[in-house]
Design a protein around this motif. Structure first.
Motif, PDB file in Angstrom:
ATOM      1  N   PHE A 105       0.589  -1.256  -0.022  1.00 51.77           N
ATOM      2  CA  PHE A 105      -0.026  -0.113  -0.147  1.00 51.77           C
ATOM      3  C   PHE A 105       0.917   1.488  -0.052  1.00 51.77           C
ATOM      4  O   PHE A 105       0.438   2.308  -0.218  1.00 51.77           O
ATOM      5  CB  PHE A 105      -0.825   0.171   1.048  1.00 51.77           C
ATOM      6  CG  PHE A 105      -2.113  -0.907   1.220  1.00 51.77           C
ATOM      7  CD1 PHE A 105      -2.885  -1.015   0.026  1.00 51.77           C
ATOM      8  CD2 PHE A 105      -2.257  -1.932   1.931  1.00 51.77           C
ATOM      9  CE1 PHE A 105      -4.026  -1.931  -0.313  1.00 51.77           C
ATOM     10  CE2 PHE A 105      -3.159  -3.059   1.845  1.00 51.77           C
ATOM     11  CZ  PHE A 105      -3.971  -2.879   0.635  1.00 51.77           C
ATOM     12  N   ALA A 106       2.171   1.260   0.132  1.00 51.65           N
ATOM     13  CA  ALA A 106       2.772   2.500   0.251  1.00 51.65           C
ATOM     14  C   ALA A 106       3.041   3.096  -0.970  1.00 51.65           C
ATOM     15  O   ALA A 106       2.554   4.118  -1.401  1.00 51.65           O
ATOM     16  CB  ALA A 106       4.378   1.986   0.583  1.00 51.65           C
ATOM     17  N   PRO A 107       3.008   2.464  -2.355  1.00 55.50           N
ATOM     18  CA  PRO A 107       2.778   3.092  -3.666  1.00 55.50           C
ATOM     19  C   PRO A 107       1.593   3.580  -3.949  1.00 55.50           C
ATOM     20  O   PRO A 107       1.229   4.709  -4.683  1.00 55.50           O
ATOM     21  CB  PRO A 107       3.200   1.867  -4.572  1.00 55.50           C
ATOM     22  CG  PRO A 107       3.882   0.829  -3.894  1.00 55.50           C
ATOM     23  CD  PRO A 107       3.420   1.180  -2.636  1.00 55.50           C
ATOM     24  N   MET A 108       0.452   2.970  -3.228  1.00 55.99           N
ATOM     25  CA  MET A 108      -0.950   3.586  -3.610  1.00 55.99           C
ATOM     26  C   MET A 108      -0.960   4.917  -3.014  1.00 55.99           C
ATOM     27  O   MET A 108      -2.095   5.551  -3.465  1.00 55.99           O
ATOM     28  CB  MET A 108      -1.869   2.516  -3.039  1.00 55.99           C
ATOM     29  CG  MET A 108      -3.288   2.390  -3.571  1.00 55.99           C
ATOM     30  SD  MET A 108      -4.243   1.276  -3.066  1.00 55.99           S
ATOM     31  CE  MET A 108      -3.623  -0.233  -3.674  1.00 55.99           C
ATOM     32  N   THR A 109      -0.366   5.269  -1.966  1.00 58.35           N
ATOM     33  CA  THR A 109      -0.696   6.674  -1.443  1.00 58.35           C
ATOM     34  C   THR A 109      -0.327   7.772  -2.453  1.00 58.35           C
ATOM     35  O   THR A 109      -1.080   8.606  -2.567  1.00 58.35           O
ATOM     36  CB  THR A 109       0.213   6.795  -0.061  1.00 58.35           C
ATOM     37  OG1 THR A 109       1.443   6.430  -0.176  1.00 58.35           O
ATOM     38  CG2 THR A 109      -0.352   5.851   0.997  1.00 58.35           C
ATOM     39  N   ALA A 110       0.856   7.473  -3.209  1.00 58.80           N
ATOM     40  CA  ALA A 110       1.186   8.359  -4.188  1.00 58.80           C
ATOM     41  C   ALA A 110       0.141   8.380  -5.247  1.00 58.80           C
ATOM     42  O   ALA A 110      -0.189   9.479  -5.810  1.00 58.80           O
ATOM     43  CB  ALA A 110       2.617   7.883  -4.857  1.00 58.80           C
ATOM     44  N   THR A 111      -0.538   7.384  -5.577  1.00 63.21           N
ATOM     45  CA  THR A 111      -1.316   7.076  -6.549  1.00 63.21           C
ATOM     46  C   THR A 111      -2.720   7.897  -6.282  1.00 63.21           C
ATOM     47  O   THR A 111      -3.364   8.688  -6.912  1.00 63.21           O
ATOM     48  CB  THR A 111      -1.794   5.772  -7.007  1.00 63.21           C
ATOM     49  OG1 THR A 111      -0.402   4.963  -7.479  1.00 63.21           O
ATOM     50  CG2 THR A 111      -2.747   5.501  -8.315  1.00 63.21           C
ATOM     51  N   GLN A 112      -2.822   7.677  -5.160  1.00 56.60           N
ATOM     52  CA  GLN A 112      -4.063   8.381  -4.300  1.00 56.60           C
ATOM     53  C   GLN A 112      -4.076   9.704  -4.488  1.00 56.60           C
ATOM     54  O   GLN A 112      -5.037  10.667  -4.818  1.00 56.60           O
ATOM     55  CB  GLN A 112      -4.626   7.762  -3.004  1.00 56.60           C
ATOM     56  CG  GLN A 112      -4.932   6.573  -2.708  1.00 56.60           C
ATOM     57  CD  GLN A 112      -5.259   5.920  -1.519  1.00 56.60           C
ATOM     58  OE1 GLN A 112      -4.475   6.395  -0.686  1.00 56.60           O
ATOM     59  NE2 GLN A 112      -5.762   4.741  -1.239  1.00 56.60           N
TER      60      GLN A 112
END
Length: 86
Positions: A55-62
């Motif tokens: 989920f770490a990369p997902m925060t940048a995507t969000q």
């Protein structure tokens, strides 16, 4: 002519009969080493670290999605945040 021979023995007895070496101690040592390495590597695959990695990369995507959504839905000429008046 047909000849059938039936031998009733364990694999260990058959290896000894054919003069093959006993590899059981070496196999046990290798398995013990592999088990120790797997136990040491289990920290990498703990649920907490897996979730953090996934989920770490997902925060940048969000954040990128929210910024794009905000730009599209902010009226032109408005310099404030989407919820502000002005």
């Amino acid at each position: 002519m047909k000849i059938t021979v039936e031998v009733d023995c364990t694999p260990k007895e058959m290896r000894a009969f054919f003069g093959l070496p006993d590899v059981e101690p070496m196999q046990q040592a290798v398995m013990a080493t592999m088990e120790a390495q797997m136990i040491d590597a289990m920290d990498q695959f703990s649920p907490t670290s897996l979730m953090r990695d996934w989920f770490a990369p997902m925060t940048a995507t969000q954040k990128a999605f929210v910024n794009a959504f905000t730009r599209v839905h902010t009226p032109e000429g408005s310099t404030g945040s989407p919820g502000s008046t002005g």
